[in-house]
Design a protein around this motif. Sequence first.
Motif, PDB file in Angstrom:
ATOM      1  N   GLY B   5       0.815  -1.257   0.075  1.00  0.00           N
ATOM      2  CA  GLY B   5       0.110   0.027   0.097  1.00  0.00           C
ATOM      3  C   GLY B   5       0.819   1.275  -0.015  1.00  0.00           C
ATOM      4  O   GLY B   5       0.669   2.203  -0.744  1.00  0.00           O
ATOM      5  N   PHE B  46      -5.618   5.548 -10.423  1.00  0.00           N
ATOM      6  CA  PHE B  46      -6.823   4.921  -9.671  1.00  0.00           C
ATOM      7  C   PHE B  46      -6.615   3.468  -9.018  1.00  0.00           C
ATOM      8  O   PHE B  46      -6.659   3.128  -7.896  1.00  0.00           O
ATOM      9  N   SER B  49      -4.210   3.750  -6.184  1.00  0.00           N
ATOM     10  CA  SER B  49      -4.917   4.237  -4.922  1.00  0.00           C
ATOM     11  C   SER B  49      -5.747   3.216  -4.457  1.00  0.00           C
ATOM     12  O   SER B  49      -6.038   3.295  -3.097  1.00  0.00           O
ATOM     13  N   VAL B  50      -6.224   2.352  -5.196  1.00  0.00           N
ATOM     14  CA  VAL B  50      -7.019   1.157  -4.452  1.00  0.00           C
ATOM     15  C   VAL B  50      -6.255   0.381  -3.853  1.00  0.00           C
ATOM     16  O   VAL B  50      -6.513   0.031  -2.776  1.00  0.00           O
ATOM     17  N   SER B  53      -5.406   2.201  -0.457  1.00  0.00           N
ATOM     18  CA  SER B  53      -6.345   2.189   0.440  1.00  0.00           C
ATOM     19  C   SER B  53      -6.632   0.662   1.029  1.00  0.00           C
ATOM     20  O   SER B  53      -6.886   0.681   2.241  1.00  0.00           O
ATOM     21  N   TRP B  88     -11.836   6.425   6.545  1.00  0.00           N
ATOM     22  CA  TRP B  88     -12.139   7.758   6.535  1.00  0.00           C
ATOM     23  C   TRP B  88     -12.243   8.307   7.944  1.00  0.00           C
ATOM     24  O   TRP B  88     -13.027   9.672   8.070  1.00  0.00           O
ATOM     25  N   LEU B  96      -6.478  10.169   2.087  1.00  0.00           N
ATOM     26  CA  LEU B  96      -6.252   9.132   1.010  1.00  0.00           C
ATOM     27  C   LEU B  96      -7.705   8.607   0.302  1.00  0.00           C
ATOM     28  O   LEU B  96      -7.827   8.476  -0.871  1.00  0.00           O
ATOM     29  N   PHE B  97      -8.695   8.521   1.274  1.00  0.00           N
ATOM     30  CA  PHE B  97      -9.891   8.240   0.728  1.00  0.00           C
ATOM     31  C   PHE B  97     -10.385   9.496  -0.316  1.00  0.00           C
ATOM     32  O   PHE B  97     -11.027   8.934  -1.256  1.00  0.00           O
ATOM     33  N   LEU B 100      -8.606   8.205  -3.378  1.00  0.00           N
ATOM     34  CA  LEU B 100      -9.332   7.316  -3.834  1.00  0.00           C
ATOM     35  C   LEU B 100     -10.454   7.407  -4.884  1.00  0.00           C
ATOM     36  O   LEU B 100     -10.794   7.162  -5.966  1.00  0.00           O
ATOM     37  N   SER B 103      -9.609   9.844  -7.947  1.00  0.00           N
ATOM     38  CA  SER B 103      -9.068   9.129  -9.188  1.00  0.00           C
ATOM     39  C   SER B 103     -10.314   7.989  -9.633  1.00  0.00           C
ATOM     40  O   SER B 103      -9.987   7.608 -10.843  1.00  0.00           O
ATOM     41  N   CYS B 104     -11.092   7.473  -8.816  1.00  0.00           N
ATOM     42  CA  CYS B 104     -11.969   6.736  -9.430  1.00  0.00           C
ATOM     43  C   CYS B 104     -13.009   7.509 -10.335  1.00  0.00           C
ATOM     44  O   CYS B 104     -13.097   7.132 -11.450  1.00  0.00           O
ATOM     45  N   THR B 132      -4.848  14.956  -8.528  1.00  0.00           N
ATOM     46  CA  THR B 132      -4.323  13.593  -7.920  1.00  0.00           C
ATOM     47  C   THR B 132      -2.746  13.742  -7.416  1.00  0.00           C
ATOM     48  O   THR B 132      -2.336  13.449  -6.319  1.00  0.00           O
TER      49      THR B 132
END
Lengths: 144, 686
Positions: B5, B46, B49-50, B53, B88, B96-97, B100, B103-104, B132
């Motif tokens: 991560g 994205f 970031s997943v 997370s 969160w 970070l959330f 996420l 980027s989604c 981002t």
Amino acid sequence: MKQNGRFMVGLVGVAAVVTYLVWTGVSDTMMYYMTPTELIAKIDQDPTFRDVGVKVSGRLVVNSHESEPGSMVHRFVIHDTDDESVTFPVEYRQPLPDTFTDSPDMLVDVVMEGRFDEAGVFQANSVLTKCGSRYEASPEELRT
Amino acid sequence: MNVLGELALWIALPVSLFGMVLGFAGGRARRGDLTLSAERSVYAVFFLSVIASLGVVDTFLNDRFEYWYVANYSSRNLETFFKVSGLWAGQRGSLLFWLLLLSCFAAIAVFSNRKKNREFMPYVAGTLLTITSFFLVVLLFADVNPFEKLTFTPADGSGLNPQLQNYWMTIHPPTLYLGFTAFTVPFAFAVAALLNGRLDARWIVITRKWTLLSWFFLSNGIIFGMRWAYEELGWGGYWFWDPVENASLLPWLTATAFLHSIQIQENRGMLKVWNMGLVILTFLLTIFATFLTRSGLIESVHTFAQELKIAYIFLGFMSSILMVGLVLVLYRLPRLKSDNQIESFLSRESAFVFNNLILLGATFAVLWGTLLPLISEGLTGQEIAVGPPFFNRVNLPIGLALLALMGIGPVIAWRRASRRNLVRNFLRPVSVGLATMLGLWIGGARHAMALVTFGLAAFVMTIIVVEFWKGTRARARIEGEGAFKAFLHLIARNRRRWGGYIVHVGVVVIFTAFAAAPWYQEFLQTLEPGEVMVAESPLGHTYELTYEGLSTNIRDLERNLDWQVTALVSVQRDGEPLGTFTTEKRMHMNAEQMSTEVGIQSFPLEDLYIILADADLGRILQGDAAAQSVTFTVMVKPLVGWIWAGGLILTLGSLIAMWPSAERLRTASSTGRAGMSGAEALPTGD
């Protein structure tokens, strides 16, 4: 052109009304927001300031909270967050928020609105404590 | 997973920066290959970031207390559900959330435009990757890395604040964040339009659903927050004008303004500069909200120092956006000229412009009140603060003006309203509004502002109902359909317009609920077991509350409770038993403070709200049978339930407005021209 002129009057009108609302709103409802040190210094300088309603932020003196069960009167002592020697007593006549905890394990920052009475006790109309979600321990506190 | 991560974050930053450069370069050089690489970087960010997370969630699920963030927001016995939402719960995870979600949305925006709107895409990808990159820099270099380790491993974490262990609190922040981040897409398209020079309504048409999506999440996020405050904070209120609440309201206000003003650009080719300004401002306010929510900047200037680094990074970023935005708009100013002029003071354009000005006025007032402590300290050295009285006073007339415009806007003619248009459309609704006020006055309601609100609400509702009725009748006649079928088809044919009206109905219902505030009743009484207190409702009901006694529950390991004191109250309404309610104070294991659970009984027209306000907890927990007296605060609050009902109506309306329709996709490319003819062709919804 005539329409544009009328239109401009409307625009200026909206801006003027909002400005007026904000201006009178601030001057009628504002409060000085001070630390205990600033408040006491201000009162020394100008004794009439004692009667002005203020917002004060400070820290609860550990083990100072007393209340008479059933009567709803809470008494506690506040000190300046940076200078523990500056203190004053507070009286509050409503239920305290849950975040208000008098415990030696934690620092409780308190924001109050109110004014001093004749006896030099701060009569609070509202008491808020620092929101728990933003309370973060230092690593040393976690060691235990 | 946790190592992976953190690694993902470190890889994401160069990928994001590189893609950003490629995007802008690809746009300038008109090279499709560079653009494609930039778009692939969006997908890569994205994906990374997943991974990051998941890494944080993994540290929570495995109780890895050597991580600072986990140690501070979790504990061994925390429910799994709340361990996942730990992502969160605090500043570090929520940044970070944010990344996420952003980027989604960025990946969705890039994917859905992979075959169309290609002239915008290099700059869109470039802009999205700029944002981002910013969040990655913050995460990695501003002392907020969620993967930061302690020098030792604590035996247990300090637990999650019990007030955050609530359903609404778990969904409220993500919903707001969805709203904040979704607005980055319209911003990216606006920047792209400024850079490539396609400044007609095209970028607005592409992004209007994104704007609506963002607005939908913001509205729901705000309402969820109100619900949480109402159920969990135990004060009986739902909105306190707290800086953090205000921060979420600000972008909502400007996004609302934008949703209305884009219709003028689409239909009349006007307000181009204004719309650019609004989209930049709204985006700035979403960043500002994230910053304010998680920094404690306003709450007390004295805690500012701890967060200095992140504050400077955020302020620097916001001023860069502002500056770049200004420069781009000035550079394109000659091409942002209006195609038309406002012809009359009495026209729909004019109503929309006033709606915008008033919303911006509210934004300014709320921002000013929120920042006043900082501004006054900066200017005079003396901090000045304003509280709810200020915000209520200023926003009440503003809200009333908006309510009035909500009625006027939909039925006043474009360009120039004739006297006949005005009389025909407004005579009936105005009469209904006045009759409502008169009726309530005769019924004993005496609060002037509330009466005006109810009157205006009736006025707006009449207008909307008449619009629906006229539309349905016309359709039923032309198509020969039954009334219900015609009604559904009417909505389906122009979802944006009718969905917008349904949103208006929701807002009117919520405003009506707010207007009932002067009638809130509060009773405070200390009772011994068996004693009764009486609460009178403003609607004429009498509640009799009998304090039945206390029960205590000490060290309930299964439920993670240190102790729990529950008061039992049986309630009768006008002599009819309603049942038994509980209200309690409890202390969770590892918690720093106790929490209060309130008893709420909702009726369609009022809520009964019971709070255990005070008790001698020390003696009660020692089992002292003599210390059974408890102080209750009992509130009767008319129309509170209407806030949540209005929220549901608003949700329904925005879903209808957002629902993709084949027809609109076909015509999307042909709209955007100014001065369309024939009022029937104009999409005139919210």
